[in-house]
Design a protein around this motif. Structure first.
Motif, PDB file in Angstrom:
ATOM      1  N   THR A 261      48.277   4.212  57.581  1.00 52.03           N
ATOM      2  CA  THR A 261      49.549   3.530  57.344  1.00 52.03           C
ATOM      3  C   THR A 261      49.966   3.534  55.876  1.00 52.03           C
ATOM      4  N   ASP A 262      49.209   4.208  55.030  1.00 51.46           N
ATOM      5  CA  ASP A 262      49.445   4.101  53.597  1.00 51.46           C
ATOM      6  C   ASP A 262      50.761   4.742  53.145  1.00 51.46           C
ATOM      7  N   GLU A 263      51.355   5.619  53.960  1.00 48.84           N
ATOM      8  CA  GLU A 263      52.604   6.264  53.559  1.00 48.84           C
ATOM      9  C   GLU A 263      53.791   5.784  54.387  1.00 48.84           C
TER      10      GLU A 263
ATOM     11  N   ILE B 123      63.394   1.259  65.107  1.00 51.76           N
ATOM     12  CA  ILE B 123      63.820   2.609  64.752  1.00 51.76           C
ATOM     13  C   ILE B 123      62.861   3.126  63.693  1.00 51.76           C
ATOM     14  N   MET B 124      62.253   4.271  63.963  1.00 54.89           N
ATOM     15  CA  MET B 124      61.364   4.921  63.005  1.00 54.89           C
ATOM     16  C   MET B 124      62.084   6.150  62.464  1.00 54.89           C
ATOM     17  N   TYR B 125      62.205   6.213  61.140  1.00 56.09           N
ATOM     18  CA  TYR B 125      62.988   7.263  60.502  1.00 56.09           C
ATOM     19  C   TYR B 125      62.148   8.009  59.465  1.00 56.09           C
ATOM     20  N   GLY B 126      62.096   9.329  59.613  1.00 54.55           N
ATOM     21  CA  GLY B 126      61.354  10.131  58.648  1.00 54.55           C
ATOM     22  C   GLY B 126      61.220  11.556  59.131  1.00 54.55           C
ATOM     23  N   GLY B 127      60.655  12.390  58.288  1.00 55.20           N
ATOM     24  CA  GLY B 127      60.533  13.799  58.598  1.00 55.20           C
ATOM     25  C   GLY B 127      59.493  14.092  59.666  1.00 55.20           C
ATOM     26  N   THR B 128      59.480  15.332  60.079  1.00 52.60           N
ATOM     27  CA  THR B 128      58.531  15.783  61.092  1.00 52.60           C
ATOM     28  C   THR B 128      57.108  15.694  60.554  1.00 52.60           C
ATOM     29  N   GLY B 129      56.204  15.234  61.409  1.00 53.46           N
ATOM     30  CA  GLY B 129      54.798  15.195  61.034  1.00 53.46           C
ATOM     31  C   GLY B 129      54.386  14.017  60.184  1.00 53.46           C
ATOM     32  N   THR B 130      55.211  12.991  60.126  1.00 57.85           N
ATOM     33  CA  THR B 130      54.887  11.835  59.282  1.00 57.85           C
ATOM     34  C   THR B 130      54.242  10.691  60.057  1.00 57.85           C
ATOM     35  N   GLY B 131      54.073  10.839  61.369  1.00 60.00           N
ATOM     36  CA  GLY B 131      53.322   9.849  62.133  1.00 60.00           C
ATOM     37  C   GLY B 131      54.126   8.968  63.058  1.00 60.00           C
ATOM     38  N   LYS B 132      55.412   9.279  63.231  1.00 63.84           N
ATOM     39  CA  LYS B 132      56.268   8.421  64.075  1.00 63.84           C
ATOM     40  C   LYS B 132      55.814   8.454  65.532  1.00 63.84           C
ATOM     41  N   THR B 133      55.581   9.638  66.053  1.00 62.10           N
ATOM     42  CA  THR B 133      55.201   9.766  67.461  1.00 62.10           C
ATOM     43  C   THR B 133      53.863   9.080  67.734  1.00 62.10           C
ATOM     44  N   MET B 134      52.912   9.287  66.864  1.00 61.81           N
ATOM     45  CA  MET B 134      51.585   8.703  67.061  1.00 61.81           C
ATOM     46  C   MET B 134      51.662   7.180  67.058  1.00 61.81           C
ATOM     47  N   LEU B 135      52.430   6.614  66.118  1.00 58.88           N
ATOM     48  CA  LEU B 135      52.562   5.157  66.071  1.00 58.88           C
ATOM     49  C   LEU B 135      53.266   4.639  67.317  1.00 58.88           C
ATOM     50  N   THR B 136      54.280   5.360  67.763  1.00 61.94           N
ATOM     51  CA  THR B 136      54.998   4.958  68.971  1.00 61.94           C
ATOM     52  C   THR B 136      54.064   4.913  70.171  1.00 61.94           C
TER      53      THR B 136
ATOM     54  N   VAL C  51      66.878  -5.214  65.091  1.00 62.92           N
ATOM     55  CA  VAL C  51      66.044  -4.028  64.893  1.00 62.92           C
ATOM     56  C   VAL C  51      65.036  -4.236  63.770  1.00 62.92           C
ATOM     57  N   GLU C  52      63.921  -3.542  63.924  1.00 60.22           N
ATOM     58  CA  GLU C  52      62.970  -3.375  62.829  1.00 60.22           C
ATOM     59  C   GLU C  52      63.043  -1.903  62.425  1.00 60.22           C
ATOM     60  N   LEU C  53      63.368  -1.640  61.166  1.00 63.62           N
ATOM     61  CA  LEU C  53      63.499  -0.276  60.677  1.00 63.62           C
ATOM     62  C   LEU C  53      62.243   0.108  59.911  1.00 63.62           C
ATOM     63  N   ILE C  54      61.553   1.125  60.398  1.00 63.72           N
ATOM     64  CA  ILE C  54      60.319   1.589  59.777  1.00 63.72           C
ATOM     65  C   ILE C  54      60.595   2.946  59.140  1.00 63.72           C
ATOM     66  N   LEU C  55      60.383   3.057  57.830  1.00 64.20           N
ATOM     67  CA  LEU C  55      60.636   4.308  57.116  1.00 64.20           C
ATOM     68  C   LEU C  55      59.337   5.077  56.904  1.00 64.20           C
ATOM     69  N   PHE C  56      59.425   6.374  57.096  1.00 67.94           N
ATOM     70  CA  PHE C  56      58.295   7.275  56.888  1.00 67.94           C
ATOM     71  C   PHE C  56      58.698   8.259  55.789  1.00 67.94           C
ATOM     72  N   PRO C  57      58.614   7.827  54.535  1.00 66.88           N
ATOM     73  CA  PRO C  57      59.129   8.658  53.446  1.00 66.88           C
ATOM     74  C   PRO C  57      58.408   9.991  53.296  1.00 66.88           C
ATOM     75  N   GLY C  58      57.115  10.001  53.544  1.00 64.02           N
ATOM     76  CA  GLY C  58      56.392  11.248  53.362  1.00 64.02           C
ATOM     77  C   GLY C  58      56.552  11.738  51.934  1.00 64.02           C
TER      78      GLY C  58
END
Length: 257
Positions: free
Chosen positions: A73-75, A100-113, A225-232
């Protein structure tokens, strides 16, 4: 011994108890008849809970499954009142919110979901997981076949949490987009939606085509909503329109960001 086991199995069948109860009855012990019966009934409860979790997981439609200790979860940029543990604790669901999880591909959104969904299944909260494009196609196909109501009744309506992965990765069929909008509007404030996207809100119209429909959908999704950012590696995500829109919504609702 075999006759006793067969007799127990017959009783289990008539009482609609697990078939394995007869086998467990031959192995369990108790200092009194009452303790033996309590141990046996507790074993049946454990067995049923495990079976229910398995059914929930199978029905959810996860493409794979994970363990929480696999996740980093560090990023991830969590809001002040949200954490990895609170998401897996389903605080958003109990508060009637979307995620809503927002970020680029491969940043962990699917896994967290999926991890969130698996925890919901363990708590007997029905979940349905779809890649957004796949759900759009299914809605359009069932609409054309005249089975849309049956599809929603059997596959979508039982869910308390609807998970949409990879929203906006490909443009959608116009009819399917309208059907997705209609369904998400129908379940607004009735179910929690977890949606993953790599698109800023300003770009959603390129996927859904219709500006008014897009604006209405965004408004419904971010109302609670809770907005979760995945800046990568892309720090500009913190300054993107999706974050600005979220901040404006909170400001109108008197929530500090």
């Amino acid at each position: 011994m075999d006759e006793m086991k067969e007799a127990l199995a017959a009783c289990c069948k008539r009482l609609r108890l697990s078939a394995s109860l007869a086998s467990r009855a031959m192995k369990l012990e108790g200092e009194t008849h009452q303790e033996f019966l309590l141990n046996l009934l507790n074993s049946e409860i454990v067995n049923r809970d495990a079976a229910r979790i398995t059914r929930n997981l199978n029905a959810a439609g996860f493409p794979c499954r994970y363990k929480r200790e696999q996740y980093r979860t560090d990023e991830i940029d969590f809001p002040d009142d949200v954490s990895f543990e609170s998401l897996l604790g389903l605080d958003f669901y109990r508060s009637g919110k979307n995620v809503i999880m927002y970020g680029g591909t491969g940043t962990g959104k699917t896994m967290l979901t999926i991890l969130i969904g698996m925890e919901a299944c363990k708590e007997n909260i029905p979940v349905r997981f779809f890649r957004a494009a796949a759900l759009v196609n299914l809605l359009a196909e069932h609409k054309q076949a005249g089975t849309l109501s049956l599809f929603k009744k059997r596959k979508l309506d039982p869910a308390r949490i609807l998970m949409l992965d990879e929203f906006g990765y490909v443009p959608y069929d116009r009819v399917g987009s309208e059907l997705l909008f209609d369904y998400l509007s129908e379940i607004h404030e009735q179910k929690s939606i977890v949606l993953n996207t790599n698109l800023e809100f300003s770009q959603w119209v390129n996927v859904l085509y219709d500006k008014r429909m897009t604006t209405a959908l965004i408004g419904r999704l971010i109302q609670h909503v809770e907005l979760i950012l995945f800046p990568g590696e892309n720090n500009r995500l913190r300054e993107s329109s999706i974050n600005q829109a979220f901040a404006r919504t909170n400001s109108r609702q008197g929530v500090s960001t």
